[in-house]
Design a protein around this motif. Structure first.
Motif, PDB file in Angstrom:
ATOM      1  N   ASN A 165      33.619  38.920  43.128  1.00 27.01           N
ATOM      2  CA  ASN A 165      34.292  38.388  41.947  1.00 27.01           C
ATOM      3  C   ASN A 165      34.071  39.276  40.714  1.00 27.01           C
ATOM      4  O   ASN A 165      34.117  38.798  39.587  1.00 27.01           O
ATOM      5  N   ASP A 180      40.099  32.705  39.159  1.00 27.97           N
ATOM      6  CA  ASP A 180      38.738  32.957  39.650  1.00 27.97           C
ATOM      7  C   ASP A 180      37.750  32.282  38.706  1.00 27.97           C
ATOM      8  O   ASP A 180      37.582  32.710  37.556  1.00 27.97           O
ATOM      9  N   ALA A 223      34.327  34.785  37.709  1.00 25.96           N
ATOM     10  CA  ALA A 223      34.591  36.222  37.555  1.00 25.96           C
ATOM     11  C   ALA A 223      33.664  36.873  36.538  1.00 25.96           C
ATOM     12  O   ALA A 223      33.307  36.281  35.514  1.00 25.96           O
TER      13      ALA A 223
END
Length: 422
Positions: A5, A72, A75
Protein backbone atom coordinates in the motif's frame (compact mmCIF):
# COMPACT_ATOMS: atom_id res chain seq x y z
CA UNK A 1 3.46 -2.13 7.73
CA UNK A 2 1.79 -3.22 4.49
CA UNK A 3 4.35 -2.41 1.78
CA UNK A 4 1.84 -3.18 -0.97
CA UNK A 5 0.00 0.00 0.00
CA UNK A 6 2.97 2.34 -0.55
CA UNK A 7 3.03 4.85 -3.42
CA UNK A 8 5.35 7.61 -4.60
CA UNK A 9 5.64 10.35 -7.21
CA UNK A 10 9.23 11.54 -7.66
CA UNK A 11 10.03 14.60 -9.80
CA UNK A 12 13.44 15.95 -10.85
CA UNK A 13 13.12 18.78 -13.36
CA UNK A 14 16.79 19.09 -14.35
CA UNK A 15 18.21 21.90 -16.47
CA UNK A 16 21.63 23.35 -17.22
CA UNK A 17 21.90 25.20 -13.90
CA UNK A 18 20.79 22.38 -11.56
CA UNK A 19 21.33 19.01 -13.27
CA UNK A 20 21.71 17.58 -9.75
CA UNK A 21 17.92 17.57 -9.41
CA UNK A 22 17.77 14.63 -11.81
CA UNK A 23 20.34 12.71 -9.75
CA UNK A 24 18.35 13.57 -6.61
CA UNK A 25 15.08 12.25 -7.99
CA UNK A 26 16.61 9.07 -9.42
CA UNK A 27 18.35 8.34 -6.10
CA UNK A 28 15.13 8.74 -4.09
CA UNK A 29 13.25 6.50 -6.54
CA UNK A 30 16.03 3.90 -6.45
CA UNK A 31 16.00 3.75 -2.64
CA UNK A 32 12.22 3.46 -2.50
CA UNK A 33 12.00 0.62 -5.04
CA UNK A 34 14.97 -1.39 -3.77
CA UNK A 35 13.54 -4.61 -2.19
CA UNK A 36 16.44 -4.66 0.29
CA UNK A 37 15.88 -1.04 1.34
CA UNK A 38 12.58 0.89 1.40
CA UNK A 39 10.84 -1.93 -0.53
CA UNK A 40 8.07 -0.01 -2.31
CA UNK A 41 6.58 -1.90 -5.26
CA UNK A 42 8.10 -0.60 -8.51
CA UNK A 43 4.73 -0.36 -10.19
CA UNK A 44 3.60 2.03 -7.43
CA UNK A 45 6.46 4.51 -7.94
CA UNK A 46 6.35 7.09 -10.74
CA UNK A 47 9.59 8.85 -11.69
CA UNK A 48 9.47 11.99 -13.86
CA UNK A 49 12.77 13.62 -14.85
CA UNK A 50 13.92 16.13 -17.46
CA UNK A 51 11.69 16.01 -20.58
CA UNK A 52 9.17 13.80 -18.74
CA UNK A 53 8.76 16.37 -15.94
CA UNK A 54 6.53 18.72 -17.95
CA UNK A 55 3.60 20.64 -16.53
CA UNK A 56 1.05 18.29 -18.08
CA UNK A 57 2.86 15.10 -17.04
CA UNK A 58 3.24 16.29 -13.43
CA UNK A 59 -0.43 17.29 -13.20
CA UNK A 60 -1.60 14.01 -14.71
CA UNK A 61 0.65 12.03 -12.38
CA UNK A 62 -0.76 13.83 -9.32
CA UNK A 63 -4.33 13.16 -10.49
CA UNK A 64 -3.53 9.50 -11.14
CA UNK A 65 -1.95 9.17 -7.70
CA UNK A 66 -4.99 10.70 -5.97
CA UNK A 67 -7.28 8.36 -7.91
CA UNK A 68 -5.17 5.30 -7.10
CA UNK A 69 -5.17 5.78 -3.33
CA UNK A 70 -8.77 6.92 -3.02
CA UNK A 71 -10.01 3.37 -2.38
CA UNK A 72 -6.98 2.39 -0.27
CA UNK A 73 -7.71 2.88 3.42
CA UNK A 74 -4.13 2.24 4.51
CA UNK A 75 -2.01 4.05 1.90
CA UNK A 76 1.40 5.61 2.50
CA UNK A 77 2.28 8.25 -0.11
CA UNK A 78 5.53 10.15 -0.79
CA UNK A 79 5.66 13.12 -3.18
CA UNK A 80 9.14 14.51 -3.86
CA UNK A 81 9.98 17.52 -6.05
CA UNK A 82 13.49 18.76 -6.88
CA UNK A 83 13.78 21.85 -9.06
CA UNK A 84 12.92 25.54 -9.24
CA UNK A 85 10.03 27.11 -7.39
CA UNK A 86 9.16 30.58 -6.18
CA UNK A 87 7.10 33.75 -6.24
CA UNK A 88 6.57 35.85 -9.34
CA UNK A 89 5.07 38.96 -7.80
CA UNK A 90 2.54 37.45 -5.38
CA UNK A 91 1.93 34.21 -7.29
CA UNK A 92 3.86 31.03 -6.50
CA UNK A 93 4.88 28.79 -9.40
CA UNK A 94 6.63 25.45 -9.69
CA UNK A 95 8.88 25.52 -12.75
CA UNK A 96 8.45 22.31 -14.71
CA UNK A 97 10.54 21.13 -17.67
CA UNK A 98 10.32 23.43 -20.71
CA UNK A 99 8.93 26.37 -18.72
CA UNK A 100 8.49 29.70 -20.52
CA UNK A 101 8.78 32.88 -18.47
CA UNK A 102 6.33 34.58 -20.87
CA UNK A 103 3.74 31.80 -20.71
CA UNK A 104 3.61 30.84 -17.05
CA UNK A 105 0.01 29.50 -16.95
CA UNK A 106 0.70 26.92 -19.68
CA UNK A 107 4.31 25.95 -18.91
CA UNK A 108 4.48 26.13 -15.08
CA UNK A 109 2.28 24.93 -12.23
CA UNK A 110 0.55 27.58 -10.16
CA UNK A 111 0.98 26.97 -6.42
CA UNK A 112 -2.79 26.95 -5.88
CA UNK A 113 -3.18 24.33 -8.61
CA UNK A 114 -0.44 22.16 -7.10
CA UNK A 115 -1.79 22.43 -3.56
CA UNK A 116 -5.33 21.57 -4.66
CA UNK A 117 -4.10 18.35 -6.27
CA UNK A 118 -1.98 17.46 -3.22
CA UNK A 119 -4.97 18.07 -0.97
CA UNK A 120 -6.97 15.59 -3.06
CA UNK A 121 -4.61 12.75 -2.10
CA UNK A 122 -6.66 11.06 0.63
CA UNK A 123 -3.88 8.88 2.01
CA UNK A 124 -3.63 7.68 5.59
CA UNK A 125 0.00 8.85 5.58
CA UNK A 126 1.33 11.56 3.24
CA UNK A 127 4.83 13.01 3.02
CA UNK A 128 5.52 15.91 0.61
CA UNK A 129 9.16 17.02 0.17
CA UNK A 130 10.16 20.16 -1.75
CA UNK A 131 13.88 20.46 -2.47
CA UNK A 132 14.07 23.82 -4.22
CA UNK A 133 16.22 26.98 -4.12
CA UNK A 134 19.47 25.19 -4.96
CA UNK A 135 22.90 26.66 -4.38
CA UNK A 136 25.87 24.82 -5.84
CA UNK A 137 29.60 24.95 -5.40
CA UNK A 138 30.29 25.38 -1.69
CA UNK A 139 34.08 25.13 -1.54
CA UNK A 140 36.87 25.61 0.96
CA UNK A 141 37.47 29.20 2.14
CA UNK A 142 37.19 31.65 0.57
CA UNK A 143 33.71 30.14 0.26
CA UNK A 144 31.93 30.75 -3.02
CA UNK A 145 28.34 29.83 -3.75
CA UNK A 146 26.73 29.91 -7.15
CA UNK A 147 23.04 30.38 -6.54
CA UNK A 148 20.17 29.45 -8.76
CA UNK A 149 19.55 32.17 -11.34
CA UNK A 150 22.99 33.86 -11.08
CA UNK A 151 23.61 33.39 -14.79
CA UNK A 152 20.04 33.74 -15.97
CA UNK A 153 18.59 37.23 -15.76
CA UNK A 154 15.23 35.93 -16.96
CA UNK A 155 14.88 33.67 -13.92
CA UNK A 156 14.40 36.40 -11.34
CA UNK A 157 12.01 35.28 -8.64
CA UNK A 158 11.66 35.17 -4.89
CA UNK A 159 11.92 31.56 -3.80
CA UNK A 160 9.26 31.16 -1.14
CA UNK A 161 8.48 27.52 -0.49
CA UNK A 162 6.87 28.50 2.80
CA UNK A 163 4.19 30.21 0.69
CA UNK A 164 3.44 26.86 -0.92
CA UNK A 165 3.31 24.57 2.10
CA UNK A 166 1.09 27.08 3.89
CA UNK A 167 -1.52 26.35 1.19
CA UNK A 168 -1.52 22.62 1.92
CA UNK A 169 -4.14 21.27 4.29
CA UNK A 170 -2.49 20.04 7.46
CA UNK A 171 -3.98 17.10 9.27
CA UNK A 172 -3.21 13.86 11.02
CA UNK A 173 -0.69 11.85 9.05
CA UNK A 174 0.21 14.71 6.68
CA UNK A 175 3.77 16.02 6.70
CA UNK A 176 4.95 18.78 4.37
CA UNK A 177 8.65 19.55 4.33
CA UNK A 178 10.87 22.04 2.47
CA UNK A 179 14.64 21.76 2.19
CA UNK A 180 15.25 25.25 3.63
CA UNK A 181 13.68 28.48 4.81
CA UNK A 182 12.89 31.23 2.29
CA UNK A 183 16.08 33.24 2.76
CA UNK A 184 18.32 30.16 2.62
CA UNK A 185 19.52 27.91 -0.18
CA UNK A 186 19.41 24.15 -0.67
CA UNK A 187 23.13 23.43 -0.68
CA UNK A 188 25.08 21.08 -2.90
CA UNK A 189 28.38 20.42 -1.14
CA UNK A 190 31.77 20.00 -2.87
CA UNK A 191 32.04 16.81 -4.94
CA UNK A 192 28.53 15.79 -3.85
CA UNK A 193 26.32 13.87 -6.23
CA UNK A 194 23.13 14.99 -4.51
CA UNK A 195 21.88 18.06 -2.67
CA UNK A 196 22.57 18.04 1.07
CA UNK A 197 18.86 17.71 1.87
CA UNK A 198 18.41 14.76 -0.50
CA UNK A 199 21.57 13.02 0.70
CA UNK A 200 20.34 13.08 4.29
CA UNK A 201 16.83 12.07 3.23
CA UNK A 202 18.38 9.04 1.50
CA UNK A 203 20.22 8.11 4.70
CA UNK A 204 16.99 8.36 6.70
CA UNK A 205 15.06 6.25 4.17
CA UNK A 206 17.76 3.62 4.37
CA UNK A 207 17.23 3.42 8.13
CA UNK A 208 20.28 5.21 9.54
CA UNK A 209 18.15 6.77 12.28
CA UNK A 210 15.84 3.84 12.93
CA UNK A 211 17.96 2.26 15.64
CA UNK A 212 17.67 -1.31 14.42
CA UNK A 213 13.91 -1.33 13.80
CA UNK A 214 12.42 -3.25 10.90
CA UNK A 215 10.72 -0.13 9.54
CA UNK A 216 11.55 3.58 9.30
CA UNK A 217 9.13 5.68 11.35
CA UNK A 218 8.24 9.19 10.21
CA UNK A 219 9.42 10.73 13.47
CA UNK A 220 12.86 9.13 13.01
CA UNK A 221 13.03 10.25 9.38
CA UNK A 222 12.25 13.85 10.35
CA UNK A 223 14.65 13.92 13.28
CA UNK A 224 17.51 12.73 11.08
CA UNK A 225 16.82 15.51 8.55
CA UNK A 226 16.19 18.33 11.02
CA UNK A 227 19.35 17.53 12.98
CA UNK A 228 21.82 16.72 10.23
CA UNK A 229 21.04 19.23 7.47
CA UNK A 230 21.86 22.30 9.66
CA UNK A 231 24.78 20.47 11.27
CA UNK A 232 26.51 19.60 7.99
CA UNK A 233 25.76 22.99 6.42
CA UNK A 234 27.42 24.67 9.40
CA UNK A 235 30.72 22.92 8.58
CA UNK A 236 30.82 25.17 5.48
CA UNK A 237 29.70 28.23 7.45
CA UNK A 238 26.27 28.15 5.84
CA UNK A 239 22.75 28.05 7.26
CA UNK A 240 20.18 25.60 5.94
CA UNK A 241 17.18 24.58 8.01
CA UNK A 242 14.45 22.33 6.62
CA UNK A 243 11.01 23.74 7.46
CA UNK A 244 7.96 21.64 8.31
CA UNK A 245 4.24 22.33 8.55
CA UNK A 246 2.74 22.33 12.03
CA UNK A 247 2.33 18.70 13.07
CA UNK A 248 -0.22 18.25 15.85
CA UNK A 249 0.61 14.59 16.42
CA UNK A 250 2.52 11.76 14.80
CA UNK A 251 1.42 8.26 15.64
CA UNK A 252 4.19 6.00 17.00
CA UNK A 253 3.24 3.46 14.32
CA UNK A 254 3.49 5.97 11.46
CA UNK A 255 5.88 3.90 9.35
CA UNK A 256 7.29 5.30 6.13
CA UNK A 257 9.16 2.38 4.59
CA UNK A 258 11.23 -0.73 5.31
CA UNK A 259 14.66 -0.20 6.91
CA UNK A 260 17.76 -1.71 5.30
CA UNK A 261 19.38 -1.92 8.75
CA UNK A 262 17.82 -4.84 10.60
CA UNK A 263 18.07 -5.67 14.28
CA UNK A 264 20.91 -7.99 13.31
CA UNK A 265 22.98 -4.98 12.23
CA UNK A 266 22.26 -2.70 15.19
CA UNK A 267 21.29 -3.67 18.75
CA UNK A 268 17.74 -2.42 19.14
CA UNK A 269 17.03 0.01 21.98
CA UNK A 270 14.17 -1.02 24.29
CA UNK A 271 10.93 0.41 22.75
CA UNK A 272 9.93 2.49 25.81
CA UNK A 273 13.32 4.22 26.06
CA UNK A 274 13.49 4.78 22.31
CA UNK A 275 9.96 6.24 22.22
CA UNK A 276 10.59 8.73 25.05
CA UNK A 277 13.96 9.83 23.66
CA UNK A 278 12.74 10.32 20.08
CA UNK A 279 9.55 12.11 21.10
CA UNK A 280 11.47 14.56 23.28
CA UNK A 281 13.99 15.30 20.52
CA UNK A 282 11.29 15.74 17.89
CA UNK A 283 9.26 18.18 19.99
CA UNK A 284 12.38 20.29 20.53
CA UNK A 285 13.23 20.23 16.82
CA UNK A 286 9.68 21.14 15.84
CA UNK A 287 10.01 24.36 17.85
CA UNK A 288 12.88 25.41 15.57
CA UNK A 289 11.68 24.14 12.20
CA UNK A 290 7.88 24.52 12.22
CA UNK A 291 6.29 27.13 9.95
CA UNK A 292 3.93 27.75 12.88
CA UNK A 293 6.77 29.75 14.37
CA UNK A 294 7.17 31.97 11.31
CA UNK A 295 6.39 35.51 12.37
CA UNK A 296 3.51 37.35 10.70
CA UNK A 297 4.56 40.86 9.60
CA UNK A 298 2.55 43.87 10.70
CA UNK A 299 2.33 45.19 7.11
CA UNK A 300 2.06 44.01 3.51
CA UNK A 301 5.09 44.01 1.13
CA UNK A 302 3.68 46.91 -0.93
CA UNK A 303 3.81 49.05 2.23
CA UNK A 304 7.59 49.15 1.83
CA UNK A 305 7.36 50.83 -1.58
CA UNK A 306 7.09 54.22 0.14
CA UNK A 307 10.62 53.73 1.50
CA UNK A 308 13.66 54.27 -0.78
CA UNK A 309 16.01 51.31 -1.27
CA UNK A 310 19.07 53.35 -0.33
CA UNK A 311 21.38 54.84 0.73
CA UNK A 312 22.46 53.45 4.09
CA UNK A 313 20.92 54.90 7.24
CA UNK A 314 23.12 56.38 9.96
CA UNK A 315 23.14 54.15 13.05
CA UNK A 316 22.52 57.01 15.46
CA UNK A 317 19.02 57.39 13.99
CA UNK A 318 17.91 54.17 15.71
CA UNK A 319 16.77 54.81 19.26
CA UNK A 320 18.34 52.40 21.78
CA UNK A 321 14.87 51.96 23.28
CA UNK A 322 13.70 50.31 20.03
CA UNK A 323 16.54 47.78 20.26
CA UNK A 324 15.73 47.19 23.93
CA UNK A 325 12.08 46.56 23.03
CA UNK A 326 13.07 43.86 20.50
CA UNK A 327 15.44 42.32 23.05
CA UNK A 328 12.75 42.17 25.75
CA UNK A 329 9.85 41.08 23.52
CA UNK A 330 11.46 38.31 21.44
CA UNK A 331 12.66 35.14 23.09
CA UNK A 332 15.99 33.64 22.13
CA UNK A 333 14.57 30.75 20.11
CA UNK A 334 12.47 33.04 17.89
CA UNK A 335 15.12 35.64 17.04
CA UNK A 336 16.00 34.06 13.71
CA UNK A 337 12.31 33.75 12.79
CA UNK A 338 11.87 37.53 13.12
CA UNK A 339 14.96 38.17 10.98
CA UNK A 340 13.67 35.68 8.40
CA UNK A 341 10.31 37.42 8.26
CA UNK A 342 11.94 40.84 7.84
CA UNK A 343 14.01 39.42 4.97
CA UNK A 344 10.93 37.78 3.46
CA UNK A 345 8.97 41.04 3.63
CA UNK A 346 11.87 43.00 2.08
CA UNK A 347 12.32 40.50 -0.74
CA UNK A 348 8.62 40.35 -1.53
CA UNK A 349 8.62 44.14 -1.94
CA UNK A 350 11.02 43.71 -4.90
CA UNK A 351 10.49 40.11 -6.12
CA UNK A 352 12.09 40.71 -9.52
CA UNK A 353 15.36 42.02 -8.07
CA UNK A 354 17.77 39.14 -7.43
CA UNK A 355 20.35 41.59 -6.00
CA UNK A 356 18.26 42.68 -2.99
CA UNK A 357 20.52 42.87 0.06
CA UNK A 358 19.15 41.15 3.16
CA UNK A 359 20.19 40.64 6.77
CA UNK A 360 22.73 37.82 6.84
CA UNK A 361 22.51 35.41 9.79
CA UNK A 362 26.19 34.57 9.41
CA UNK A 363 27.15 38.15 10.24
CA UNK A 364 25.01 38.17 13.39
CA UNK A 365 26.13 36.80 16.76
CA UNK A 366 24.58 33.53 17.82
CA UNK A 367 21.32 34.19 19.72
CA UNK A 368 22.39 31.60 22.30
CA UNK A 369 25.90 32.91 22.81
CA UNK A 370 25.11 36.62 22.81
CA UNK A 371 22.83 38.65 25.04
CA UNK A 372 19.61 39.76 23.36
CA UNK A 373 20.45 43.48 23.26
CA UNK A 374 23.75 42.80 21.49
CA UNK A 375 22.07 40.49 18.97
CA UNK A 376 19.43 43.05 18.02
CA UNK A 377 21.94 45.91 17.95
CA UNK A 378 23.85 43.93 15.29
CA UNK A 379 20.62 43.14 13.42
CA UNK A 380 19.55 46.80 13.27
CA UNK A 381 23.06 47.84 12.26
CA UNK A 382 22.95 45.41 9.32
CA UNK A 383 19.47 46.56 8.34
CA UNK A 384 20.52 50.22 8.38
CA UNK A 385 23.53 49.46 6.15
CA UNK A 386 21.12 47.86 3.65
CA UNK A 387 19.02 50.99 3.34
CA UNK A 388 15.69 52.47 4.50
CA UNK A 389 13.54 49.75 2.91
CA UNK A 390 15.34 46.92 4.75
CA UNK A 391 15.29 48.87 8.03
CA UNK A 392 11.56 49.56 7.61
CA UNK A 393 10.98 45.83 7.04
CA UNK A 394 12.72 45.00 10.32
CA UNK A 395 10.73 47.67 12.13
CA UNK A 396 7.49 46.08 10.90
CA UNK A 397 7.80 42.56 12.29
CA UNK A 398 7.12 43.52 15.90
CA UNK A 399 3.57 44.57 16.77
CA UNK A 400 2.91 48.00 18.27
CA UNK A 401 1.53 46.55 21.52
CA UNK A 402 5.08 45.47 22.46
CA UNK A 403 6.23 49.11 22.70
CA UNK A 404 5.70 51.61 25.48
CA UNK A 405 4.12 54.88 24.37
CA UNK A 406 7.34 56.88 24.15
CA UNK A 407 9.27 54.20 22.20
CA UNK A 408 6.36 53.61 19.81
CA UNK A 409 6.33 57.32 19.00
CA UNK A 410 10.08 57.16 18.39
CA UNK A 411 9.64 54.21 16.02
CA UNK A 412 6.91 55.98 14.06
CA UNK A 413 9.04 59.11 13.78
CA UNK A 414 11.91 57.02 12.43
CA UNK A 415 9.62 55.42 9.83
CA UNK A 416 8.44 58.85 8.68
CA UNK A 417 12.05 60.01 8.39
CA UNK A 418 13.01 56.90 6.37
CA UNK A 419 10.35 57.69 3.72
CA UNK A 420 12.37 60.74 2.67
CA UNK A 421 15.87 59.54 3.47
CA UNK A 422 18.45 60.54 0.85
Amino acid sequence: MNLKNTYALIIGVGGNDIPETVNDAKAIAEILTDPQKAAYLKENVTLLTESKATRMNVLNALKALASKVKTDNDATVVVYFSGHGGLFGETYYILTHGYNMYDKPNTMINGDEFSQLINQIEAERLLVMLDCCHAAGVIEPPISIKTKGDDEDEVSLFSSNISLIEKLNSGEGKVFLTSCDDNEKSLILPNAKYSLFTQIAIEALEGHASLGSEYVRMIEFLCHLLINVPKRAAVYHRTQRPMINHVSSLSPDYFLCKSSFSTFDIPEIPPILKEKSMKHRFEALLQKHSIKNIVTPTSEPHYLHQFPKGPMVEGYMINDKIIETYAKSINQQQSRSYINQANRLRKQADPQNSQTTLINHIELPSPRESNAANYWAHAFHQASLNGPRMLAALLNVLTDDKYDTETLESKNQLLEYLKNHK
